[in-house]
Design an enzyme around this catalytic site. Structure first.
Site, PDB file in Angstrom:
ATOM      1  CB  SER A 170       1.694  -8.071   0.771  1.00  0.00           C
ATOM      2  OG  SER A 170       0.467  -7.940   1.441  1.00  0.00           O
ATOM      3  CB  SER A 171      -2.833 -10.717  -1.411  1.00  0.00           C
ATOM      4  OG  SER A 171      -2.955 -10.098  -2.683  1.00  0.00           O
ATOM      5  CB  THR A 231      -0.943   0.007   1.223  1.00  0.00           C
ATOM      6  OG1 THR A 231      -1.831  -1.107   1.139  1.00  0.00           O
ATOM      7  CG2 THR A 231      -1.760   1.281   1.292  1.00  0.00           C
TER       8      THR A 231
END
Length: 338
Positions: free
Chosen positions: A58-59, A12
């Site tokens: 990051s997922s 983010t």
């Protein structure tokens, strides 16, 4: 003056708004930080900047990305006094845990951080997280893999994401904070990790099949059958309380069969603040007799990363079971080194 590497992997903090929502924007982020006057003050360490390709939400992190990040740190280990990794929050605790195992004999700060609000937004928490992480990495006081977020410095393999929208997104439920950043940074030196190896070594992880299973009231036996009949090398089972499972007489034989098939069963708790003790109740004691290993106060993130690591050092089944219950990187409360 110390010198650190600032490694941008995505998340983010470096995203901008597009018609499809927030997405990583390396060009914007690089320009933004090189124009931040706060990063040019005398109290800041010298720093170099590097981005991974591609930048990731990051997922999308996996073993391959953990290995890539670990190799970047290992290849540049002698060139810098510390490292700051900018990373998305969703899997930051998994990456921090993985790096803690992969980087044996680490004697420099590795600080993961990010933000809940992108740096492009006025109220971004990314500025303080970035600046303070760089100061901590440049100070050389902590010499382990950590997460800095929302004024707190936590041991990486003791941290878990707690809030999706709070500025203090991470907690360390079973281990004290390493530092708190207020007007000054207050370090808790007594709880720092002390390296147990004289030599730094990087061990990439092998992508073996690992599973996580969360029990719940009324869970169907068929789900266990599907998991244990598969080709999983290790399964982390999130149980109730201190290690309890539903009272199903057919479950224990399934677990015994899984052990016979070479599957490591690790018992963690669904309670963030807990220690698994399978001898406390009859339901948990059945797990112990079936050959399951107590994860004690390990986070699920640490248990998963540790399984990957132990399989990657080519250990046999019984040795892995034995070492899962021993602390090797500060993830548990007794101390060993492998």
């Amino acid at each position: 003056m110390s010198k650190i590497l600032l490694l941008h992997t995505g998340g983010t903090i470096g995203m901008t708004m597009t018609e499809k929502g927030y997405q990583p924007d390396g060009a914007y982020f690089k320009e933004a930080i090189f124009h931040m006057d706060s990063l040019k003050t005398p109290e800041m360490p010298k720093w170099d900047f590097m981005e991974t390709e591609p930048l990731l939400d990051s997922s999308k992190m996996s073993v391959d990305e953990w290995n890539m990040i670990g190799k970047i740190l290992a290849d540049r280990y002698d060139d810098y006094d510390g490292f700051v990794i900018l990373h998305g929050t969703d899997t930051m605790a998994y990456t921090a845990s993985a790096l803690s195992f992969m980087l044996k004999g680490l004697d420099k700060p590795v600080i993961l951080t990010g933000s809940q609000i992108p740096l492009c937004r006025t109220r971004s928490d990314g500025r303080d997280n970035l600046i303070t992480s760089m100061i901590i990495a440049g100070s050389g006081k902590v010499r382990e893999v950590c997460i800095y977020f929302g004024s707190y410095l936590l041991r990486g393999n003791r941290a878990t994401k707690y809030s999706a929208d709070g500025m203090q997104a991470f907690v360390s439920p079973n281990y004290p904070l390493l530092a708190t950043a207020g007007i000054s940074i207050q370090y808790n030196d007594e709880v720092f990790f002390r390296k147990r190896s004289d030599h730094f070594a990087f061990r990439p992880l092998i992508d073996v099949p690992i599973g996580v299973l969360k029990v719940f009231p009324g869970i169907r036996l068929e789900l266990f059958e599907a998991i244990f009949a598969g080709s999983f090398k290790g399964v982390v089972i999130e149980t109730f309380g201190s290690g309890n499972i539903p009272d199903d007489k057919a479950l224990v034989p399934l677990m015994e069969k899984a052990r016979e098939n070479g599957t490591i069963l690790v018992i963690c708790s669904q309670c963030p603040q807990a220690t698994v003790d399978m001898s406390t109740y009859e339901a948990g004691n059945a797990l112990l007799k079936a050959g399951a290993v107590s994860g004690r106060d390990m986070t699920t993130e640490a248990a998963v990363a540790k399984l990957y690591y132990l399989f990657s050092v080519n250990q046999d089944f019984e040795t892995i079971r034995f070492n899962m219950s021993r602390d090797i990187r500060g993830e548990l409360s007794n101390s060993f080194d492998i």
